[in-house]
Design a protein around this motif. Structure first.
Motif, short mmCIF file in Angstrom:
data_model
loop_
_atom_site.label_atom_id
_atom_site.label_comp_id
_atom_site.label_asym_id
_atom_site.label_seq_id
_atom_site.Cartn_x
_atom_site.Cartn_y
_atom_site.Cartn_z
N HIS A 31 26.69 37.33 32.67
CA HIS A 31 26.79 36.50 33.38
C HIS A 31 27.86 37.01 34.65
N ALA A 32 27.58 38.47 34.60
CA ALA A 32 28.21 38.91 35.94
C ALA A 32 29.64 38.45 36.43
N VAL A 33 30.52 38.49 35.18
CA VAL A 33 31.94 38.32 35.36
C VAL A 33 32.60 39.63 35.55
N PHE A 34 32.90 40.05 36.75
CA PHE A 34 33.38 41.34 36.89
C PHE A 34 34.52 41.35 38.03
N ASP A 35 35.44 42.33 37.75
CA ASP A 35 36.54 42.57 38.43
C ASP A 35 36.10 43.69 39.47
N HIS A 36 35.85 43.08 40.78
CA HIS A 36 35.30 44.24 41.81
C HIS A 36 36.53 45.15 42.47
N PRO A 37 36.53 46.36 42.46
CA PRO A 37 37.67 46.93 43.37
C PRO A 37 38.00 46.65 44.86
N ASN A 38 39.01 46.71 45.20
CA ASN A 38 39.51 46.40 46.46
C ASN A 38 40.53 47.41 46.69
N LEU A 39 41.06 47.06 47.84
CA LEU A 39 42.20 48.14 48.54
C LEU A 39 43.41 48.16 47.35
N ARG A 40 43.58 47.10 46.74
CA ARG A 40 44.79 46.76 45.92
C ARG A 40 44.47 46.99 44.30
N SER A 41 43.26 47.60 44.13
CA SER A 41 42.79 47.98 42.67
C SER A 41 43.14 49.39 42.37
N SER A 42 43.08 49.61 41.19
CA SER A 42 43.55 50.91 40.56
C SER A 42 42.04 51.45 39.98
N HIS A 43 41.00 50.71 40.35
CA HIS A 43 39.61 51.32 39.69
C HIS A 43 38.55 51.22 40.81
N SER A 44 37.59 52.01 40.54
CA SER A 44 36.59 52.15 41.49
C SER A 44 35.39 51.50 41.28
N MET A 45 35.17 50.95 40.18
CA MET A 45 33.86 50.40 39.92
C MET A 45 33.77 49.05 39.35
N PRO A 46 32.79 48.08 39.79
CA PRO A 46 33.06 46.75 39.18
C PRO A 46 33.12 46.76 37.43
N THR A 47 33.81 46.22 36.96
CA THR A 47 34.34 46.05 35.53
C THR A 47 34.31 44.65 34.98
N PRO A 48 33.75 44.48 33.90
CA PRO A 48 33.75 43.22 33.28
C PRO A 48 35.21 42.72 33.00
N ARG A 49 35.57 41.53 33.21
CA ARG A 49 37.19 40.95 33.24
C ARG A 49 37.23 39.72 32.30
N GLY A 50 37.87 39.65 31.40
CA GLY A 50 37.98 38.40 30.53
C GLY A 50 37.92 38.99 28.78
N GLY A 51 38.23 40.10 28.70
CA GLY A 51 38.19 40.96 27.38
C GLY A 51 39.38 39.81 26.50
N GLY A 52 40.59 39.32 27.30
CA GLY A 52 41.47 38.65 26.52
C GLY A 52 40.93 37.60 25.86
N ILE A 53 39.76 36.98 26.19
CA ILE A 53 38.99 35.96 25.36
C ILE A 53 39.17 36.25 23.76
N ALA A 54 38.59 37.62 23.64
CA ALA A 54 38.52 38.10 22.23
C ALA A 54 39.89 38.35 21.52
N VAL A 55 40.78 38.72 22.35
CA VAL A 55 42.01 39.11 21.76
C VAL A 55 42.79 37.92 21.12
#
Length: 353
Positions: A31-55
């Protein structure tokens, strides 16, 4: 509750969280739920966000099962607290999920947290004072609520690099279990509840950490960090109210120190504290090229030392343990402030496939 049952529950929760996170990861990608990097990010590639659902899903089911199977027969004066914590945690997770997807006003999110904290404090009378009897009862509870609210947001602020939130949660969960055992609180119904909650919290975080270790395949998102901060804060306050306020403060001391110092620095500069940034000490260490895993490993070593000092506090060495904890945290903050890698660009390899 026997140690064997507690261990079996922790293993089951850890395995279930690991498996469900993999399923959630696939759905988030679909479903393309990604955290896209920006100037305030500490990552460089779009990464799925929402793993807390499982936890949160696995953890709340486990705690619900405990409430039904064990808490119902407890002699604790407030056995109904766990269902209220579960309900409030789920509500915060739902609201935070909408915030992850669309963004919600800060006032709405904060109001939901205040209601959740106030509700649990109101329905669950404390075993004793939260702050060691230093304040009148009404002020003690108000201060506890404010500290809990700050911890929820500090936990969210500190979830800024791969593995950080998972590693911290594992340390606090195991630390709670160790303090309960050392202080002899496991002999009561409340002790069983705290031990179960701490062990399964650590196990769920560990199951997620497998996916979130650098380079992370998935992020918690606010759907994970906000309710995790809420339930972890409840665990620490409950521990404090049962005669262990120093231990309850020592366990999350690095998180609280980094978040509080950073907030103060940003307020002095006139910046809005709720806006995303990369100003935490651990984030600045990553920006200098130290690397996600290297930073988290240093924090985990410090957290192991904090757990040992929390056990000292539980044995009656509170002042000495508190001083030692302050030294450990100051040393870590200084180390992260001056350390840098000579071989890696600040974002080289961050979230690489």
């Amino acid at each position: 509750m026997s140690a064997a049952v507690l261990m079996a529950a922790a293993v089951a929760v850890g395995a279930a969280t690991w498996a469900l996170t993999g399923i959630v990861l696939g759905q988030l990608r679909r479903h393309a739920v990604f955290d896209h990097p920006n100037l305030r990010s500490s990552h460089s590639m779009p990464t799925p966000r929402g793993g807390g659902i499982a936890v949160i899903a696995v953890l709340m089911v486990a705690w619900g099962a405990f409430a039904v199977c064990f808490d119902a027969g407890s002699r604790d004066p407030a056995p109904a607290v766990l269902p209220w914590v579960i309900i409030a945690g789920i509500v915060l997770a739902v609201i935070s999920w909408f915030d992850d997807l669309r963004g919600l006003p800060v006032a709405l999110r904060l109001a939901a947290q205040i209601v959740a904290v106030a509700t649990v404090l109101a329905v669950a009378p404390a075993e004793g004072p939260y702050l060691a009897g230093l304040l009148p009862p009404w002020l003690d509870e108000l201060a506890a609520g404010c500290l809990w609210l700050w911890f929820i947001n500090a936990f969210n602020f500190m979830d800024g690099i791969d593995g950080m939130a998972g590693g911290e949660t594992v340390a606090i969960g195991l630390g709670v279990v160790a303090v309960i055992t050392t202080a002899g609180l496991h002999d009561s119904g409340a002790g069983d509840r705290l031990a179960f909650a701490g062990a399964t919290l650590a196990a769920a975080a560990l199951g997620f950490l497998v996916w979130n270790w650098h380079p992370a395949k998935i992020f918690l998102g606010d759907v994970g960090s906000i309710p995790l901060g809420f339930v972890t804060g409840w665990l620490l306050l409950d521990l404090a109210s049962r005669g262990q306020p120093v231990a309850a403060l020592i366990l999350p001391l690095y998180y609280l120190s980094d978040a509080t110092l950073t907030l103060a620095r940003r307020l002095i500069r006139g910046e809005r504290p709720w806006e995303a940034h990369r100003d935490h000490v651990y984030q600045r260490a990553v920006r200098r090229g130290l690397g996600h895993a290297a930073v988290v490993r240093r924090v985990m070593v410090a957290n192991a030392a904090l757990v040992v000092l929390a056990l000292m506090a539980a044995l009656g060495w509170g002042v000495l343990a508190a001083l030692g904890a302050c030294l450990i945290v100051v040393a870590l903050l200084v180390n992260l402030s001056v350390s840098r890698s000579q071989h890696q660009h600040p974002f080289e390899g961050a979230n690489a496939p």
